[in-house]
Design an enzyme around this catalytic site. Structure first.
Site, short mmCIF file in Angstrom:
data_model
loop_
_atom_site.label_atom_id
_atom_site.label_comp_id
_atom_site.label_asym_id
_atom_site.label_seq_id
_atom_site.Cartn_x
_atom_site.Cartn_y
_atom_site.Cartn_z
N ASP A 79 7.41 17.45 95.62
CA ASP A 79 8.46 17.76 94.63
C ASP A 79 9.81 17.96 95.28
OD1 ASP A 79 6.49 17.92 92.79
OD2 ASP A 79 6.47 20.10 92.65
N LYS A 138 10.12 16.13 90.71
CA LYS A 138 10.10 17.09 89.60
C LYS A 138 11.27 18.04 89.69
CE LYS A 138 6.77 18.79 87.55
NZ LYS A 138 5.61 19.33 86.88
N MET A 189 12.23 30.51 87.42
CA MET A 189 12.94 29.54 86.58
C MET A 189 13.80 30.25 85.53
SD MET A 189 9.90 26.72 86.13
CE MET A 189 8.55 27.89 86.02
N1 SAH Z 1 4.83 27.40 92.70
C1 SAH Z 1 6.12 27.96 92.98
C2 SAH Z 1 6.94 28.14 91.73
C3 SAH Z 1 7.33 26.86 91.09
S1 SAH Z 1 8.35 27.10 89.69
C4 SAH Z 1 5.93 29.30 93.73
O1 SAH Z 1 4.81 29.80 93.80
O2 SAH Z 1 6.90 29.81 94.25
C5 SAH Z 1 9.93 26.87 90.37
C6 SAH Z 1 10.66 28.18 90.48
O3 SAH Z 1 10.19 28.90 91.59
C7 SAH Z 1 12.15 28.07 90.73
O4 SAH Z 1 12.87 27.85 89.54
C8 SAH Z 1 12.45 29.42 91.28
O5 SAH Z 1 12.50 30.39 90.28
C9 SAH Z 1 11.22 29.70 92.10
N2 SAH Z 1 11.39 29.32 93.53
C10 SAH Z 1 10.75 28.37 94.19
N3 SAH Z 1 11.13 28.34 95.48
C11 SAH Z 1 12.02 29.34 95.62
C12 SAH Z 1 12.75 29.86 96.72
N4 SAH Z 1 12.65 29.34 97.94
N5 SAH Z 1 13.56 30.91 96.49
C13 SAH Z 1 13.67 31.45 95.28
N6 SAH Z 1 13.01 31.00 94.23
C14 SAH Z 1 12.18 29.96 94.37
#
Ligand code: SAH
Length: 458
Positions: free
Chosen positions: A247, A269, A382
């Site tokens: 992604d 995505k 998100m």
């Molecule tokens: N599976 C992922 C989440 C995916 S949804 C997890 O467990 O982290 C995508 C959301 O995750 C983003 O919109 C943000 O809110 C958060 N996110 C993912 N990577 C991030 C990061 N490095 N720092 C802060 N937020 C993050």
């Protein structure tokens, strides 16, 4: 290369260690793992070396004499007396031994490498004496890469070598060993089921062929970004993969750990929307696995957290393709680490809720009231794009406007940004600081008493 690595046969040979102190003991510890005879030459021995002599593993003479260096393959010299060291080196050389004088690289025939020991698999790392500290750091990395049970599995392979040679033609033989070291037998062994692993290998030898390997899918957590926040298991899957679907949020640093000849497919995505419909991704990963390929579906953070993992698991299972989840560090954990503050704190927040701020189009907004009771840390994924609505909905659900919200964008990467703001000022603060996705919002709705305490401290 000023030096050339070789593995010396040690059985039946002698290693002479001159010196009775800590340096001599360090060398003795290395040699102990081999089958060489150990002869210690020193007027006095430190307790560790004396213990070796007492146990019968080493012999001791107070000084070098005629015959000391007979049959000697290797000599370590660490007496601390330069003239004496040079004289001992001359004697050892005369007997044909390879000489290493500790801390005098100019006088050494050979250097001891940093060693990763998975006997019979041994990895030796040399820096030609230029940077031993670097050598040790590399050793630590290699240590984490090699499964602790690798040696035992390699030894099992060694015992079966002759049987395999008898049962297979050369081309089939190579295929067998590739299957053995990359396939389910080694996986069984790693999981501690050594008997099952051996039975699988023997069954394949008896059948005269390595079983055709079916494809499989792993939903692998890439973590929040920093490559050293990947799990060892995730790295292994990346290195075994034939094809990797990833992604937008997966950091390029992490992809670098993949096998070089793996295909990489960007499925683009975006948060909340995707240029690749989920159904297309589901169909594609299944189709690739059905070709017998090892498919990695690499997802940011933990695949089980807002990762559409359910659809991919269902698609794989419906097609009868083996599928597994490799957990990763989720953004909320990474954000807490960056802030230096835990997600739960005894007495203040006894619940931690992972919630999405962006629902499916048409779905009602989350009902915040039961989620946001006092004593809860809300981790909102998100949520940045809808921050103004979220802030309003939370306040309507009874969360005080002064409640602190911590925002961490791109947690764990070099682009990370952090912000702490009262809930009532959240939308403006995000705008002021120019914070966009991906970011996580931590809303700390503390218990009333704890909140009062915080105010006093502030
Ligand atoms: N599976 C992922 C989440 C995916 S949804 C997890 O467990 O982290 C995508 C959301 O995750 C983003 O919109 C943000 O809110 C958060 N996110 C993912 N990577 C991030 C990061 N490095 N720092 C802060 N937020 C993050």
């Amino acid at each position: 290369m000023k030096t050339f690595p070789m593995f010396l046969k040690m059985a039946g040979r002698r290693v002479v260690i001159c010196g009775g102190g800590a340096e001599a003991a360090r060398k003795a510890r290395l040699v102990l793992k081999t089958e060489a005879e150990i002869l210690l030459v020193a007027p006095e021995l430190d307790p560790e070396l004396a213990g070796l002599v007492a146990s019968g593993r080493a012999r001791h003479v107070p000084a070098a004499g005629p015959g000391t260096f007979d049959n000697c393959i290797l000599t370590f010299i660490a007496t601390g007396d330069e003239a004496e060291e040079e004289a001992l080196a001359a004697q050892a050389h005369a007997a044909g031994a390879v000489v290493n004088i500790v801390d005098r690289p100019g006088l050494c025939d050979a250097f001891t490498p940093s060693i990763v020991d998975r006997d019979p698999v041994v990895v030796a790392i040399g820096t030609e004496g230029a940077a031993p500290v670097l050598g040790r750091a590399i050793r630590t990395e290699v240590e984490t890469m090699l499964d602790p049970r690798l040696g035992a599995f390699a030894a099992l392979a060694g015992r079966l070598r002759e049987a395999v040679a008898g049962a297979f033609e050369p081309v089939q033989r190579r295929r067998f060993w590739e299957w053995a070291f990359n396939g389910p037998a080694f996986a069984e062994h790693r999981a501690g089921r050594e008997r099952a692993a051996a039975d699988m290998l023997k069954a394949a030898i008896a059948a005269g062929a390595a079983p055709a390997e079916g494809g499989r899918i792993a939903l692998v957590g890439a973590g929040p970004g920093a490559r050293d926040l990947l799990t060892l298991r995730a790295v292994r899957h990346l290195q075994e993969a034939d094809v990797i679907f990833y992604d937008r949020l997966v950091d390029p640093e992490v992809l670098e750990l993949a096998r070089r000849d793996a295909d990489r497919v960007f499925v683009g995505k975006e948060v909340g929307a995707s240029s690749w419909p989920q159904a297309k991704i589901d169909a594609l990963i299944v189709a690739e696995a059905r070709k017998g390929r090892r498919v990695v579906r690499l997802k940011s953070g933990d695949p089980s957290v807002f990762g559409r993992a359910r659809e991919e698991l269902d698609a794989a299972r419906a097609a009868g393709v083996p599928v597994e989840i490799v957990p990763g560090i989720t953004a909320a954990s990474a954000a807490a680490a960056s802030l230096g503050r835990p997600l739960t704190e005894r007495g203040e927040s006894d619940a931690c809720v992972l919630v999405t701020g962006a629902c499916r189009p048409g779905d009602p907004a989350p009902d915040w009231a039961p989620l946001a009771r006092a004593g809860t840390t809300l981790c909102i994924y998100m949520g940045v794009a809808r921050a103004p609505q979220i802030a309003a909905e939370l306040r309507a659900a009874g969360v005080p406007g002064a409640t602190p919200v911590e925002v961490v964008a791109e947690a764990s990467t070099v682009r990370e940004k952090r912000l702490v703001t009262p809930l009532e000022d959240l939308p403006q603060a995000l705008q002021r600081e120019g914070i966009g996705n991906p970011a996580i919002l931590l809303v700390r709705h503390g218990k009333p008493a704890a909140a009062a305490g915080l105010t006093t401290v502030a």
